[in-house]
Scaffold this motif. Structure first.
Motif, mmCIF file in Angstrom:
data_model
loop_
_atom_site.group_PDB
_atom_site.id
_atom_site.type_symbol
_atom_site.label_atom_id
_atom_site.label_comp_id
_atom_site.label_asym_id
_atom_site.label_seq_id
_atom_site.Cartn_x
_atom_site.Cartn_y
_atom_site.Cartn_z
ATOM 1 N N MET A 1 0.893 -1.100 -0.056
ATOM 2 C CA MET A 1 -0.077 -0.067 0.114
ATOM 3 C C MET A 1 0.754 1.251 -0.158
ATOM 4 S SD MET A 1 -3.105 0.885 2.629
ATOM 5 C CE MET A 1 -1.965 1.013 3.872
ATOM 6 N N SER A 2 0.880 2.007 -0.977
ATOM 7 C CA SER A 2 1.650 3.293 -1.078
ATOM 8 C C SER A 2 1.296 4.450 -0.117
ATOM 9 C CB SER A 2 1.428 3.912 -2.463
ATOM 10 O OG SER A 2 -0.014 4.310 -2.924
ATOM 11 N N SER A 3 2.030 5.043 0.515
ATOM 12 C CA SER A 3 1.877 6.217 1.352
ATOM 13 C C SER A 3 1.407 7.367 0.708
ATOM 14 C CB SER A 3 2.998 6.492 2.469
ATOM 15 O OG SER A 3 4.243 6.692 1.487
ATOM 16 N N PHE A 4 1.107 8.599 1.317
ATOM 17 C CA PHE A 4 0.761 9.719 0.727
ATOM 18 C C PHE A 4 2.052 10.406 0.370
ATOM 19 C CE2 PHE A 4 0.442 14.170 1.451
ATOM 20 C CZ PHE A 4 -0.547 14.654 0.483
ATOM 21 N N ALA A 5 3.095 10.168 1.197
ATOM 22 C CA ALA A 5 4.415 10.812 0.768
ATOM 23 C C ALA A 5 4.847 10.509 -0.500
ATOM 24 C CB ALA A 5 5.484 10.389 1.752
ATOM 25 N N GLU A 6 4.582 9.151 -1.247
ATOM 26 C CA GLU A 6 4.930 8.552 -2.491
ATOM 27 C C GLU A 6 4.310 9.178 -3.392
ATOM 28 O OE1 GLU A 6 4.499 4.517 -1.426
ATOM 29 O OE2 GLU A 6 6.239 4.347 -1.108
ATOM 30 N N THR A 7 2.961 9.971 -3.214
ATOM 31 C CA THR A 7 2.401 10.724 -4.222
ATOM 32 C C THR A 7 2.790 12.037 -4.571
ATOM 33 O OG1 THR A 7 0.727 11.634 -2.682
ATOM 34 C CG2 THR A 7 0.330 9.656 -3.472
ATOM 35 N N LEU A 8 3.680 12.321 -3.602
ATOM 36 C CA LEU A 8 4.549 13.751 -3.730
ATOM 37 C C LEU A 8 5.495 13.829 -4.734
ATOM 38 C CD1 LEU A 8 4.548 14.964 0.037
ATOM 39 C CD2 LEU A 8 2.755 15.427 -1.587
ATOM 40 N N SER A 9 5.712 14.847 -5.417
ATOM 41 C CA SER A 9 7.143 15.033 -6.133
ATOM 42 C C SER A 9 8.277 15.060 -5.437
ATOM 43 C CB SER A 9 6.813 16.287 -7.076
ATOM 44 O OG SER A 9 7.147 17.244 -6.408
ATOM 45 N N PRO A 10 9.464 14.666 -6.068
ATOM 46 C CA PRO A 10 10.660 14.795 -5.214
ATOM 47 C C PRO A 10 10.989 15.919 -4.769
ATOM 48 C CG PRO A 10 10.922 13.349 -7.276
ATOM 49 C CD PRO A 10 9.635 14.010 -7.299
ATOM 50 N N GLN A 11 10.591 17.173 -5.542
ATOM 51 C CA GLN A 11 10.733 18.464 -4.964
ATOM 52 C C GLN A 11 9.980 18.956 -3.764
ATOM 53 O OE1 GLN A 11 10.010 17.561 -8.074
ATOM 54 N NE2 GLN A 11 12.231 18.047 -9.064
ATOM 55 N N GLU A 12 8.804 18.324 -3.757
ATOM 56 C CA GLU A 12 7.852 18.402 -2.898
ATOM 57 C C GLU A 12 8.394 18.037 -1.206
ATOM 58 O OE1 GLU A 12 3.201 19.319 -4.385
ATOM 59 O OE2 GLU A 12 4.284 17.168 -4.526
#
Length: 431
Positions: A1-12
C-alpha cells in the motif's frame, strides 16, 4: 500500500524535509536549554530557587508527557495538526517569555520563573502529538533513517556550538539582564518552528481526523506490534535513561574527578551522540533496524555492567571509562533514531496521532520511573555505601549500574516480540 508521501513529487518531499530541519533548529534551542544545559538551572538559582526546586522544575517534561500525550492526541484530532502545532508553539513561546520577565514580578519572581517553565513543559505534549504525524506526510519509509540521522546530527552540532558561545558570553557571574535576554530570544525562536511547520505538506486524509478516544485507543491496544514495542521501549528506558547522570555523579563523587575534567569528560558523550547521528542512515541501510536494535540493547547492557564491575583503581581507568561512555552515547543516539523510524512504521493510517501518543506515553513512563526512582533512592540513601561482591568492593553507584545491567539482560527475553525481528504478522507494521 503506497503512502501519501509517495504521491508527492521529489521537490515537494525535499521542501518538506528542509522545512522540518529548520523547524527543528528553531525549536531545539529551547528544548536543549531546559533538558541538557545549565542556563535554566543557573537562572532559576539566581532568582532564589533552591536545589530541590531547580531539579523539580527541569524534570517536569517526562511526567507531564506521560499524563498528557493521549489527551493531546484526542485534542489534535479535534482541531487539526497545524492548528495544534501553532497553539503549542505560541504557548511554548509564552512560557519562555514569562521566565524572561520573571525578575519584573518582584517578590514573586521565583514563582513566575517556575510557572513559565511548567507552561513550556506542558505544551511539549501537544507539540509531540503533532510532530511525527506531520513528518509522515512527506517521509517515505526509505527516507526515515537518513532524515532522522541528519536532523539530529546537525541540530546537535548547532546546539553544541551555540551553547559553548553562550557559556563564554556568560562568564563566571552573568548579570540577570543577560540571562533574561538569552531566555527571551530563545522563546521568540520557537515561533520560527511554528512558521516552518505551517508550511509542511499535509495529508488530506489525516488533516483533521475526529478521534473517538475510546475507539482510537482501542485500535492501538489491539495492534500487538505497537503494544509489544511500546512495552519494550518503556522497560528499556527504565534500564538505560538514568545511566548518563549516574555515571557523571559516580565520576564526581566516587572517582573524584574535578569539575573541569568532568566537563571535558562529558564532551566525550556529545561526540558519541554526534557520531551515532552521523552514521545512522548508513548503518540502517547496511544492518537494518532489527540488528541495530540488538546492537543498541547489548551496548546499554554492557555499559551498565562495565561501570558496575570495573574498579576505579585499574590503570588508565578514566580513558577506559571515556571509551565506554562514548559507546553509551553512540547507542543512545542510535536508539532515538530507531525509535523515531519505528514510531512511523507502527502508526496505522487514520490512527497515527493516537498510535504515536500511545508509544510516547510508554516511553515517557519509563523515563519518569527511572529518573524519579533513581533520584529518590540516592536522595534517601537507601543503598549501602559499600558492599562486597566476591573479591570486589562496590559503592552505591555501582549497585545502581549492576541493577541497570541485570535489568537490561533480563529484557533480552522481549527481543523476539519486536516487530522488526518478526515483521510478518497480522498487526499493522510498515517499515
Amino acid at each position: 500500500m503506497s503512502s501519501f508521501a509517495e504521491t508527492l513529487s521529489p521537490q515537494e518531499r525535499r521542501k518538506g524535509r528542509l522545512l522540518a530541519y529548520f523547524a527543528c533548529y528553531f525549536g531545539c534551542i529551547s528544548e536543549v536549554m531546559l533538558d541538557s544545559s545549565a542556563i535554566i538551572i543557573v537562572y532559576i538559582s539566581m532568582l532564589g530557587g533552591s536545589k530541590d526546586e531547580v531539579m523539580f522544575s527541569t524534570g517536569f517534561s517526562a511526567i507531564l508527557s506521560m499524563c498528557l500525550l493521549i489527551p493531546c492526541a484526542w485534542f489534535v484530532g479535534r482541531i487539526g495538526m497545524k492548528k495544534a502545532a501553532s497553539i503549542a508553539c505560541i504557548i511554548g513561546c509564552c512560557g519562555y517569555l514569562l521566565m524572561a520577565a520573571a525578575p519584573l514580578f518582584g517578590a514573586f519572581q521565583k514563582t513566575a520563573v517556575i510557572t513559565g517553565c511548567l507552561i513550556y513543559c506542558a505544551q511539549r505534549s501537544l507539540y509531540g502529538a503533532t510532530w511525527y504525524p506531520m513528518l509522515d506526510a512527506f517521509l517515505r519509509p526509505q527516507d526515515r533513517g537518513s532524515f532522522f540521522g541528519t536532523m539530529r546530527y546537525t541540530y546537535t552540532i548547532l546546539a553544541g556550538v551555540l551553547f559553548f558561545a553562550i557559556g563564554k558570553l556568560m562568564g563566571d557571574k552573568p548579570p540577570v539582564a543577560l540571562m533574561q535576554t538569552i531566555v527571551g530570544i530563545t522563546g521568540v525562536l520557537i515561533l520560527g518552528r511554528m512558521f516552518c511547520m505551517l508550511q509542511f505538506p499535509e495529508n488530506p486524509h489525516e488533516k483533521n481526523v475526529k478521534l473517538n478516544i475510546r475507539k482510537t485507543l482501542g485500535i492501538s491496544i489491539r495492534n500487538g506490534s505497537l503494544v509489544s514495542y511500546s512495552v519494550y521501549v518503556c522497560l528499556l528506558s527504565l534500564a538505560y535513561t538514568s545511566l548518563v547522570p549516574v555515571i557523571l555523579l559516580y565520576l564526581k563523587n566516587h572517582v573524584g574527578l574535578d569539575a573541569g575534567k568532568l566537563q571535558i569528560f562529558s564532551t566525550v558523550g556529545i561526540a558519541g551522540g554526534i557520531t551515532g547521528y552521523f552514521f545512522y542512515g548508513r548503518l540502517q541501510k547496511q544492518l537494518k533496524i532489527k540488528r541495530l536494535e540488538l546492537l543498541v540493547h547489548f551496548i546499554f547492557m554492557s555499559v551498565a555492567l562495565a561501570f558496575a564491575l570495573l574498579s576505579k583503581n585499574i590503570p588508565c581507568y578514566i580513558y577506559i571509562a571515556g571509551a565506554i561512555y562514548f559507546l553509551n552515547s553512540f547507542a543512545g543516539s542510535t536508539f532515538m533514531c530507531n525509535n523515531s523510524s519505528e514510531l512511523l512504521a507502527l502508526a496505522r493510517p487514520g490512527n497515527k496521532t493516537m498510535a504515536m501518543a500511545f508509544l510516547q506515553t510508554y516511553q515517557n513512563a519509563g523515563i519518569s520511573i527511572s529518573r524519579t526512582g533513581t533520584a529518590l533512592v540516592l536522595g534517601a540513601n537507601l543503598l549501602a555505601p559499600t558492599w562486597t561482591l566476591g573479591a570486589m568492593e562496590l559503592c552505591s553507584y555501582q549497585t545502581l549500574f549492576l541493577f541497570y545491567g541485570v535489568l537490561a539482560a533480563i529484557l533480552l527475553i522481549l527481543i523476539p516480540t519486536l516487530p522488526a525481528i518478526m515483521p510478518k504478522h497480522r498487526d499493522y507494521y510498515e517499515p
